[in-house]
Design a protein around this motif. Structure first.
Motif, PDB file in Angstrom:
ATOM      1  N   MET A   1      21.799   4.148  -2.551  1.00 36.01           N
ATOM      2  CA  MET A   1      20.449   4.281  -3.062  1.00 36.01           C
ATOM      3  C   MET A   1      19.465   3.876  -1.966  1.00 36.01           C
ATOM      4  SD  MET A   1      18.937   2.390  -6.332  1.00 36.01           S
ATOM      5  CE  MET A   1      17.468   2.936  -7.079  1.00 36.01           C
ATOM      6  N   HIS A   2      18.468   4.688  -1.740  1.00 41.32           N
ATOM      7  CA  HIS A   2      17.464   4.412  -0.724  1.00 41.32           C
ATOM      8  C   HIS A   2      16.339   3.585  -1.330  1.00 41.32           C
ATOM      9  CE1 HIS A   2      19.361   7.192   2.014  1.00 41.32           C
ATOM     10  NE2 HIS A   2      19.436   8.072   1.024  1.00 41.32           N
ATOM     11  N   SER A   3      15.760   2.714  -0.500  1.00 40.29           N
ATOM     12  CA  SER A   3      14.622   1.941  -0.991  1.00 40.29           C
ATOM     13  C   SER A   3      13.351   2.785  -0.872  1.00 40.29           C
ATOM     14  CB  SER A   3      14.479   0.643  -0.195  1.00 40.29           C
ATOM     15  OG  SER A   3      14.188   0.920   1.141  1.00 40.29           O
ATOM     16  N   ALA A   4      12.348   2.383  -1.616  1.00 38.94           N
ATOM     17  CA  ALA A   4      11.073   3.102  -1.593  1.00 38.94           C
ATOM     18  C   ALA A   4      10.421   2.931  -0.222  1.00 38.94           C
ATOM     19  CB  ALA A   4      10.154   2.567  -2.681  1.00 38.94           C
ATOM     20  N   PRO A   5       9.680   3.929   0.240  1.00 37.46           N
ATOM     21  CA  PRO A   5       9.020   3.818   1.544  1.00 37.46           C
ATOM     22  C   PRO A   5       7.898   2.786   1.503  1.00 37.46           C
ATOM     23  CG  PRO A   5       8.244   5.756   0.383  1.00 37.46           C
ATOM     24  CD  PRO A   5       9.361   5.181  -0.444  1.00 37.46           C
ATOM     25  N   SER A   6       7.583   2.239   2.661  1.00 33.81           N
ATOM     26  CA  SER A   6       6.454   1.312   2.687  1.00 33.81           C
ATOM     27  C   SER A   6       5.180   2.120   2.426  1.00 33.81           C
ATOM     28  CB  SER A   6       6.379   0.574   4.016  1.00 33.81           C
ATOM     29  OG  SER A   6       5.834   1.376   5.005  1.00 33.81           O
ATOM     30  N   VAL A   7       4.247   1.474   1.765  1.00 34.76           N
ATOM     31  CA  VAL A   7       3.012   2.155   1.407  1.00 34.76           C
ATOM     32  C   VAL A   7       1.886   1.129   1.331  1.00 34.76           C
ATOM     33  CG1 VAL A   7       3.443   1.976  -1.081  1.00 34.76           C
ATOM     34  CG2 VAL A   7       1.942   3.759  -0.251  1.00 34.76           C
ATOM     35  N   THR A   8       0.727   1.528   1.785  1.00 32.17           N
ATOM     36  CA  THR A   8      -0.487   0.742   1.609  1.00 32.17           C
ATOM     37  C   THR A   8      -1.420   1.585   0.761  1.00 32.17           C
ATOM     38  OG1 THR A   8      -0.212  -0.375   3.719  1.00 32.17           O
ATOM     39  CG2 THR A   8      -2.425  -0.371   2.776  1.00 32.17           C
ATOM     40  N   TYR A   9      -1.901   1.000  -0.339  1.00 30.92           N
ATOM     41  CA  TYR A   9      -2.716   1.761  -1.272  1.00 30.92           C
ATOM     42  C   TYR A   9      -4.009   1.011  -1.555  1.00 30.92           C
ATOM     43  CZ  TYR A   9      -3.377   5.421  -4.681  1.00 30.92           C
ATOM     44  OH  TYR A   9      -3.842   6.524  -5.346  1.00 30.92           O
ATOM     45  N   PRO A  10      -5.140   1.689  -1.439  1.00 29.85           N
ATOM     46  CA  PRO A  10      -6.422   1.018  -1.715  1.00 29.85           C
ATOM     47  C   PRO A  10      -6.604   0.761  -3.209  1.00 29.85           C
ATOM     48  CG  PRO A  10      -6.781   3.343  -1.277  1.00 29.85           C
ATOM     49  CD  PRO A  10      -5.316   3.084  -1.051  1.00 29.85           C
ATOM     50  N   VAL A  11      -7.262  -0.335  -3.503  1.00 27.41           N
ATOM     51  CA  VAL A  11      -7.555  -0.708  -4.890  1.00 27.41           C
ATOM     52  C   VAL A  11      -9.062  -0.813  -5.025  1.00 27.41           C
ATOM     53  CG1 VAL A  11      -7.276  -2.470  -6.673  1.00 27.41           C
ATOM     54  CG2 VAL A  11      -5.391  -1.975  -5.096  1.00 27.41           C
ATOM     55  N   GLY A  12      -9.605  -0.182  -6.033  1.00 29.90           N
ATOM     56  CA  GLY A  12     -11.049  -0.227  -6.266  1.00 29.90           C
ATOM     57  C   GLY A  12     -11.354  -0.132  -7.740  1.00 29.90           C
ATOM     58  N   ARG A  13     -12.594   0.135  -8.051  1.00 32.52           N
ATOM     59  CA  ARG A  13     -12.992   0.309  -9.448  1.00 32.52           C
ATOM     60  C   ARG A  13     -12.448   1.635  -9.966  1.00 32.52           C
ATOM     61  NH1 ARG A  13     -18.613  -0.761  -7.840  1.00 32.52           N
ATOM     62  NH2 ARG A  13     -18.735  -3.003  -7.668  1.00 32.52           N
ATOM     63  N   SER A  14     -11.716   1.559 -11.033  1.00 35.53           N
ATOM     64  CA  SER A  14     -11.116   2.755 -11.607  1.00 35.53           C
ATOM     65  C   SER A  14     -12.110   3.459 -12.530  1.00 35.53           C
ATOM     66  CB  SER A  14      -9.862   2.375 -12.401  1.00 35.53           C
ATOM     67  OG  SER A  14      -9.406   3.454 -13.163  1.00 35.53           O
ATOM     68  N   ARG A  15     -12.375   4.713 -12.235  1.00 37.07           N
ATOM     69  CA  ARG A  15     -13.247   5.496 -13.127  1.00 37.07           C
ATOM     70  C   ARG A  15     -12.597   5.659 -14.483  1.00 37.07           C
ATOM     71  NH1 ARG A  15     -14.721  10.082  -8.776  1.00 37.07           N
ATOM     72  NH2 ARG A  15     -16.142   8.829  -7.548  1.00 37.07           N
ATOM     73  N   TRP A  16     -11.275   5.831 -14.472  1.00 37.78           N
ATOM     74  CA  TRP A  16     -10.547   6.021 -15.721  1.00 37.78           C
ATOM     75  C   TRP A  16     -10.695   4.791 -16.612  1.00 37.78           C
ATOM     76  CZ3 TRP A  16      -6.931   4.339 -19.056  1.00 37.78           C
ATOM     77  CH2 TRP A  16      -6.392   5.268 -19.939  1.00 37.78           C
ATOM     78  N   ALA A  17     -10.510   3.614 -16.047  1.00 36.24           N
ATOM     79  CA  ALA A  17     -10.646   2.372 -16.813  1.00 36.24           C
ATOM     80  C   ALA A  17     -12.081   2.190 -17.298  1.00 36.24           C
ATOM     81  CB  ALA A  17     -10.216   1.176 -15.977  1.00 36.24           C
ATOM     82  N   ASN A 129       2.345   9.343  -4.878  1.00 39.50           N
ATOM     83  CA  ASN A 129       3.766   9.390  -5.228  1.00 39.50           C
ATOM     84  C   ASN A 129       4.554   8.293  -4.532  1.00 39.50           C
ATOM     85  OD1 ASN A 129       3.570  11.508  -7.066  1.00 39.50           O
ATOM     86  ND2 ASN A 129       3.709  13.034  -5.445  1.00 39.50           N
ATOM     87  N   ASP A 130       4.179   7.943  -3.296  1.00 41.02           N
ATOM     88  CA  ASP A 130       4.829   6.831  -2.603  1.00 41.02           C
ATOM     89  C   ASP A 130       4.594   5.520  -3.356  1.00 41.02           C
ATOM     90  OD1 ASP A 130       5.703   8.550  -0.622  1.00 41.02           O
ATOM     91  OD2 ASP A 130       4.063   8.057   0.753  1.00 41.02           O
ATOM     92  N   LEU A 131       3.372   5.318  -3.827  1.00 47.87           N
ATOM     93  CA  LEU A 131       3.059   4.118  -4.595  1.00 47.87           C
ATOM     94  C   LEU A 131       3.897   4.069  -5.863  1.00 47.87           C
ATOM     95  CD1 LEU A 131       1.191   1.611  -5.201  1.00 47.87           C
ATOM     96  CD2 LEU A 131      -0.146   3.223  -6.556  1.00 47.87           C
ATOM     97  N   ARG A 132       3.976   5.189  -6.577  1.00 42.29           N
ATOM     98  CA  ARG A 132       4.757   5.221  -7.823  1.00 42.29           C
ATOM     99  C   ARG A 132       6.234   4.922  -7.550  1.00 42.29           C
ATOM    100  NH1 ARG A 132       3.137   6.844 -12.409  1.00 42.29           N
ATOM    101  NH2 ARG A 132       5.064   7.941 -12.873  1.00 42.29           N
ATOM    102  N   ARG A 133       6.773   5.465  -6.468  1.00 45.11           N
ATOM    103  CA  ARG A 133       8.170   5.164  -6.125  1.00 45.11           C
ATOM    104  C   ARG A 133       8.335   3.670  -5.847  1.00 45.11           C
ATOM    105  NH1 ARG A 133       8.076  10.418  -4.043  1.00 45.11           N
ATOM    106  NH2 ARG A 133       7.153   9.833  -2.061  1.00 45.11           N
ATOM    107  N   ALA A 134       7.374   3.074  -5.155  1.00 45.23           N
ATOM    108  CA  ALA A 134       7.467   1.654  -4.794  1.00 45.23           C
ATOM    109  C   ALA A 134       7.398   0.750  -6.026  1.00 45.23           C
ATOM    110  CB  ALA A 134       6.369   1.290  -3.801  1.00 45.23           C
ATOM    111  N   VAL A 135       6.490   1.032  -6.959  1.00 47.26           N
ATOM    112  CA  VAL A 135       6.377   0.134  -8.119  1.00 47.26           C
ATOM    113  C   VAL A 135       7.603   0.221  -9.021  1.00 47.26           C
ATOM    114  CG1 VAL A 135       3.865   0.056  -8.145  1.00 47.26           C
ATOM    115  CG2 VAL A 135       5.041   1.706  -9.594  1.00 47.26           C
ATOM    116  N   TYR A 136       8.316   1.324  -8.946  1.00 51.41           N
ATOM    117  CA  TYR A 136       9.517   1.460  -9.773  1.00 51.41           C
ATOM    118  C   TYR A 136      10.807   1.200  -9.011  1.00 51.41           C
ATOM    119  CZ  TYR A 136       6.811   3.100 -13.684  1.00 51.41           C
ATOM    120  OH  TYR A 136       5.927   3.169 -14.725  1.00 51.41           O
ATOM    121  N   SER A 137      10.718   0.860  -7.731  1.00 52.82           N
ATOM    122  CA  SER A 137      11.943   0.598  -6.972  1.00 52.82           C
ATOM    123  C   SER A 137      12.576  -0.698  -7.466  1.00 52.82           C
ATOM    124  CB  SER A 137      11.640   0.499  -5.478  1.00 52.82           C
ATOM    125  OG  SER A 137      11.018  -0.727  -5.174  1.00 52.82           O
TER     126      SER A 137
END
Length: 156
Positions: A1-17, A129-137
């Motif tokens: 099983m491969h680990s999730a790739p490294s990822v840096t993801y910005p966090v800000g105010r969510s319009r959806w929220a 998609n990289d972020l989603r893979r990482a949070v579920y790894s």
């Protein structure tokens, strides 16, 4: 099983929220208004309900305005959080709501603070998609050793 790739993801105010909070507030305001419009319904209870609706709206707006902003980084072993321009802090990320196009994450930082992060693809579409893979790894559910030790010591 491969680990999730490294990822840096910005966090800000969510319009959806923000839209979700607005929709819930409008539903509450509408219910209070309908109650207020009932014949002979004006009284202290309705005034209290109106004050509560206004306070809830102000609190929701303040929470949205002060939502955490920074970067969430997965290095393949651990999660790191940094406010804009601040140092990176290790933490543990857990998914609490996944709507495919929106994630609600709970980030427990090593110093014990908890941040709730709403993430959506519009922040950085190419890395979503990289972020989603990482949070579920499998590895991402492992708390850093220092955090595990603190959690064990805090249990009665």
């Amino acid at each position: 099983m491969h680990s999730a790739p490294s990822v840096t993801y910005p966090v800000g105010r969510s319009r959806w929220a923000g839209r979700l909070a607005l929709a819930l507030w409008l539903a509450g305001a509408g219910a209070a208004a309908l109650w207020l419009l009932q014949p002979g319904a004006a009284g202290w209870r309705q005034a209290l309900a109106l004050a509560a609706v206004l306070a809830a709206g102000a609190a929701a707006l303040q929470a949205w305005r002060t939502a955490p902003q920074g970067e969430l980084h997965w290095d393949g072993r651990q999660w790191l959080w940094s406010r804009r321009g601040g140092p990176q802090q290790p933490g543990l990320v857990t998914v609490h709501l996944d709507l495919q196009r929106c994630l609600l994450l709970r980030l427990q930082i090593l110093d014990g603070r908890v941040r709730w992060l709403w993430l959506e693809p519009s922040f950085q579409p190419g890395r979503w998609n990289d972020l989603r893979r990482a949070v579920y790894s499998r590895a991402s559910r492992q708390a850093p050793a220092d955090l595990r030790d603190r959690q064990a010591a805090a249990r009665p």
